[in-house]
Design a protein around this motif. Structure first.
Motif, PDB file in Angstrom:
ATOM      1  N   THR A   2       7.016  -3.428  -2.917  1.00 10.87           N
ATOM      2  CA  THR A   2       6.192  -2.742  -3.101  1.00 10.87           C
ATOM      3  C   THR A   2       6.632  -1.454  -4.090  1.00 10.87           C
ATOM      4  O   THR A   2       7.683  -1.087  -4.085  1.00 10.87           O
ATOM      5  CB  THR A   2       5.807  -1.846  -1.850  1.00 10.87           C
ATOM      6  N   ALA A 298      -2.621  -2.023  -2.089  1.00  8.41           N
ATOM      7  CA  ALA A 298      -1.595  -2.330  -1.253  1.00  8.41           C
ATOM      8  C   ALA A 298      -1.474  -3.823  -1.042  1.00  8.41           C
ATOM      9  O   ALA A 298      -0.439  -4.340  -0.964  1.00  8.41           O
ATOM     10  CB  ALA A 298      -2.013  -1.614   0.092  1.00  8.41           C
ATOM     11  N   GLY A 301       0.956  -5.066  -3.410  1.00  8.69           N
ATOM     12  CA  GLY A 301       2.304  -4.186  -3.449  1.00  8.69           C
ATOM     13  C   GLY A 301       2.263  -3.043  -4.322  1.00  8.69           C
ATOM     14  O   GLY A 301       3.496  -2.658  -4.604  1.00  8.69           O
TER      15      GLY A 301
END
Ligand SMILES: *Cc1c(COP(=O)(O)O)cnc(C)c1O
Length: 366
Positions: A2, A298, A301
């Protein structure tokens, strides 16, 4: 993997200075805090910087330093972190609001209609690191005889007309963990006014001038030596850190500006933006809303953040509060439902910025 919306970088310099404090035996406000204050005054271009325990206590002390009376009003932005409002209430004043402009800050065009006979302070917020239009705001203040307290909690090193924020009125900075410079928790007030600086120092330390000589009813808003030791190396690196944020922001704007459904951050020739946040508006044209974009990112990532999801007074605890005067603020209300902040912090590589751009483009089907 992320890509986070914010990141903290503390290195060997911070470790060495913190260790120096631990071994010195002097933990509460002392020489490290004085060193840090000199750096903050240098950043703001002011004669004085008075370190505080947080950005919130900096705001409270700044408002108390102008010596308000009950019923006095502080006119501020409705589109801000809740601390701005809580500080006004803690200082015993009444909060009133003025809608925002395209820079997400208090709109000078709306100030005249929001001023009342009880207004004593204009409190602009340099939101996301974008300097507010301080020329126009200070003009209103001098015409109406008002004090200016700047909430510069997100705007370390930003400027307007070549002058640093925090130098137009009484400047309040935060050094909370996620801010552009951090002392974990911490704050500072900047001013050129010797009498205000003196009062701030008294307010910070129980109103005490010499040992057991109390001049005003004060607080304990002191910063520790450990906090200052964390901040000193970052202040040394601030110019480079800010340059990295600005470079990342320019790359994001280059990659996103053609998207009809996104409004990239406004840029002004005479103001600098230090990109505490890089915040876009998701418009009707995008085909998806702000929360869908955030979820889509999201899933790819990429972290993002909503600052802030409602106008500041729009919570149950402020409804009917005798010192919170709600206002009709359509632009702030619209921004609250449409803003999204994308990763822009100084640790991001060009490749990561490009991944953010690609992910946003995929989400809006471009
Ligand atoms: C962070 C912040 C504050 C409060 O600072 P703390 O150090 O968290 O007390 C005030 N105003 C704004 C706009 C902020 O972002």
């Amino acid at each position: 993997m992320t890509i986070a919306v914010s990141a903290i970088q503390l290195g060997e310099d911070e470790e060495r200075l913190v260790l120096e404090v631990l071994r010195s035996g002097r933990l509460a406000q002392g020489p490290m805090v004085e060193r840090f204050e000199a750096q903050v005054a240098d950043m703001a271009g002011t004669l004085h910087a008075v370190a505080m325990s947080s950005g919130t206590t900096a705001l409270v002390a700044a408002l108390e330093a102008v010596q308000l009376s009950p019923g006095d009003e502080v006119l501020t932005s409705p589109f801000t972190f809740v601390a701005t409002l809580n500080a006004i209430l803690e200082a015993g004043a009444t909060a009133t609001f003025c809608d925002i402009g395209s820079d997400f800050n208090m709109d000078p065009e709306r100030i005249s209609e929001a001023i009342t006979p009880r207004t004593r302070v204009l409190m602009p917020v340099h939101l996301y690191g974008q300097a507010a239009d301080m020329g126009a705001i200070t003009d209103h203040a001098s015409v109406s005889g008002l004090a200016v307290v700047e909430d510069a909690a997100q705007a370390h090193g930003a400027s307007c007309g070549g002058r640093p924020v925090g130098s137009f009125g009484i400047g309040c900075f935060s050094f909370y963990a996620t801010k552009n410079v951090t002392t974990a928790e911490g704050g500072a007030v900047t001013t050129d006014d010797d009498a205000i600086a003196d009062r701030l120092r008294l307010l910070r330390g129980q109103g005490m001038r010499e040992r057991y000589q109390y001049e005003i009813a004060g607080h304990n808003y002191r910063m520790t030596e450990l906090q200052a030791a964390l901040g000193i190396p970052q202040m040394d690196r601030l110019a480079a850190l800010t340059q990295a944020r600005r470079r990342n922001a320019a790359r994001l704007t280059e990659g996103l500006r053609d998207l009809g459904g996104l409004q990239v951050p406004a840029a002004f020739a005479d103001r600098t933006h230090v990109y505490h946040q890089y915040t876009v508006m998701v418009t009707e044209e995008a085909g998806i809303d702000r929360d869908q974009l955030s979820a889509g990112l999201a899933a790819r990532g990429v972290g993002s953040g909503v600052y802030y999801p409602r106008v500041v007074f729009d919570y149950e605890c402020y409804r009917g509060h005798p010192r919170v005067v709600p206002a009709d603020v359509p632009r702030a209300t619209r921004a609250a439902s449409r803003v999204l902040s994308l990763p822009v912090h100084p640790l991001l590589s060009d490749a990561e910025i490009d991944s953010v751009i690609d992910a946003v483009r995929e989400c809006v089907g471009a």
